[in-house]
Design an enzyme around this catalytic site. Structure first.
Site, mmCIF file in Angstrom:
data_model
loop_
_atom_site.group_PDB
_atom_site.id
_atom_site.type_symbol
_atom_site.label_atom_id
_atom_site.label_comp_id
_atom_site.label_asym_id
_atom_site.label_seq_id
_atom_site.Cartn_x
_atom_site.Cartn_y
_atom_site.Cartn_z
ATOM 1 C CG ASP A 1 -5.768 -2.968 2.087
ATOM 2 O OD1 ASP A 1 -4.624 -3.064 2.581
ATOM 3 O OD2 ASP A 1 -6.354 -3.929 1.567
ATOM 4 N NE ARG B 1 -3.913 -1.938 -0.488
ATOM 5 C CZ ARG B 1 -3.701 -3.093 -1.093
ATOM 6 N NH1 ARG B 1 -2.508 -3.388 -1.582
ATOM 7 N NH2 ARG B 1 -4.664 -3.976 -1.240
HETATM 8 N N1 ARG Z 1 -5.943 -8.656 6.140
HETATM 9 C C1 ARG Z 1 -4.856 -8.365 5.273
HETATM 10 C C2 ARG Z 1 -4.257 -7.027 5.581
HETATM 11 O O1 ARG Z 1 -4.878 -6.238 6.225
HETATM 12 C C3 ARG Z 1 -5.237 -8.513 3.832
HETATM 13 C C4 ARG Z 1 -5.984 -7.403 3.212
HETATM 14 C C5 ARG Z 1 -6.398 -7.722 1.817
HETATM 15 N N2 ARG Z 1 -6.882 -6.586 1.134
HETATM 16 C C6 ARG Z 1 -7.872 -6.628 0.216
HETATM 17 N N3 ARG Z 1 -8.212 -5.509 -0.324
HETATM 18 N N4 ARG Z 1 -8.480 -7.740 -0.109
HETATM 19 O O2 ARG Z 1 -3.161 -6.737 5.209
#
Ligand code: ARG
Length: 396
Positions: A122, A93
């Site tokens: 995210d 990110r």
């Molecule tokens: N739980 C994980 C994290 O917070 C994975 C996130 C996956 N993101 C998504 N947009 N599907 O890093």
């Protein structure tokens, strides 16, 4: 005058719906797809962005930068959130945010946008990064604002004629060089075992080779540089190791994780190369780090992983922790032998010119250099406080 928004675009459901939503709000949308090593079809993503109504869809090739500036640090820090998760999405990110901000400055954008929901990490990572890199810019998060549920997003995509490949399966997937994440759908019940269709990078038990395989990973100052003696750029090394480890079904993680936003969630990860490299790197550290450094570093590693998970990549503490980690890595040069068998990766050998392992001190055979007489005095002083304490207790 039309306003301009630059969107972190993946070509998936949520960000495609976001393009259309922003366009309807009167924005010219510049969609930025950042290649961080995901196995996506970038031309298809570009086409979907066009159909959704973006004025411009750019693909920024950043896989090598991701490897050099993010993954390499994570390896040196043996970074695993809650001891298991190799930080796949968390690591990417900040890099995506940087590329989005770069394009935003170039096109003179008014706003930065992302397609994350209001329940995940995210959004935190994007917005904290946007704030650190471009505090003057407005941030829009359409998927969060009107609270578009997943079913509604799918319906909207269909209604708007945006073709979405991932609608077919019910998982929410994120992917990059460092691994693949799956959540939602049947995984929302923590008691339900993941079906094989939740996995893509790791072979099912029935499809794994029956004979084990060995690979030698070479490290220089904590950074993996070769496989079986042949030097490779990090991106390629990770990909090749991912294929081998994944073919043995190694690297599956099924966990309940504590999100930064307070929710516990069920996550299924596939991180074959990531876990193999961290396993190998730790084994080489066991051989080369001085005892006190080796005992102190895991605390720093955990703090590093928490910080990156929590979206604080662009922070003075992350930089300071990285400086500490870098200082510990000078001697972490050598080779580690990994053996893969169904679902497993085992360290079966390690060697280093800078090893602190001293055969003359360790051996019970010929060539023993350790003077055992010194042990007696050492133990006497080591145990002295307990002797004094015990004598007093017996007296009272
Ligand atoms: N739980 C994980 C994290 O917070 C994975 C996130 C996956 N993101 C998504 N947009 N599907 O890093």
């Amino acid at each position: 005058m039309t306003k301009r928004a630059v969107l972190a675009y993946s070509g998936g459901l949520d960000t495609s719906v976001t393009v259309r939503w922003l366009t309807d709000q009167g924005y010219d949308v510049h969609a930025v797809v950042v290649d961080v090593g995901q196995h996506d079809d970038f031309e298809a993503a570009r086409a979907r962005g066009d159909i959704a109504g973006a004025v411009d869809v750019r693909v920024v090739r950043s896989a090598d930068r991701f490897a050099e500036e993010f993954v390499a640090h994570a390896i040196k820090a043996n970074a695993l959130y809650e001891g298991k998760y190799a930080l796949v999405s968390s690591l990417a990110r900040p890099l995506i945010a940087e590329e989005v901000v770069r394009v935003a400055r170039e096109v003179g954008a008014d706003a930065l946008a992302h397609g994350c929901t209001g329940k995940g990490n995210d959004q935190v990572r994007f917005e904290v990064a946007f704030g650190a890199l471009a505090p003057e810019m407005e941030v829009i998060a359409p998927v969060r604002e009107p609270g578009i549920p997943r079913e509604k997003a799918i319906a909207l995509a269909e209604e708007w004629g945006i073709p979405i490949p991932t609608v077919a399966n019910s998982y929410s997937i994120d992917e990059n060089l460092w691994g693949r994440t799956a959540e939602c759908g049947p995984l929302e019940d923590p008691w339900t075992a993941p079906e094989e269709d939740a996995y893509e990078r790791t072979a099912a038990p029935s499809e794994r080779p029956s004979e084990p395989a060995e690979i030698v990973v070479g490290f220089e100052c904590g950074r993996p540089v070769s496989l079986d003696g042949s030097a490779k750029p990090l991106t390629q090394l990770v990909r090749e190791l991912d294929d081998v480890a994944g073919s043995y079904g190694y690297g599956r993680v099924d966990m309940i994780e504590n999100r930064r936003v307070g929710i516990k969630s069920r996550e299924v990860y596939e991180t074959p190369a990531a876990l193999a490299l961290i396993t190998a790197h730790r084994a080489l550290e066991d051989l080369t780090l001085e005892r006190e450094v080796g005992h102190f570093k895991p605390g720093i590693e955990q703090r590093w992983a928490d910080l990156v998970y929590d979206g604080l990549w662009f922070s003075p503490l992350r930089e300071a922790l990285d400086a500490f980690v870098a200082a510990t890595q000078e001697s972490v040069t050598g080779d580690v032998r990994l053996r893969f068998s169904s679902g497993e990766c085992t360290v079966v050998g390690r060697r280093s010119e800078t090893a602190l392992y001293d055969h003359g001190l360790a051996t019970y055979g010929a060539g023993d250099l350790f003077d055992q007489r010194h042990a007696e005095g050492f133990i006497r002083l080591w145990g002295l406080p307990l002797k004094v304490w015990s004598e007093r207790r017996n007296r009272v």
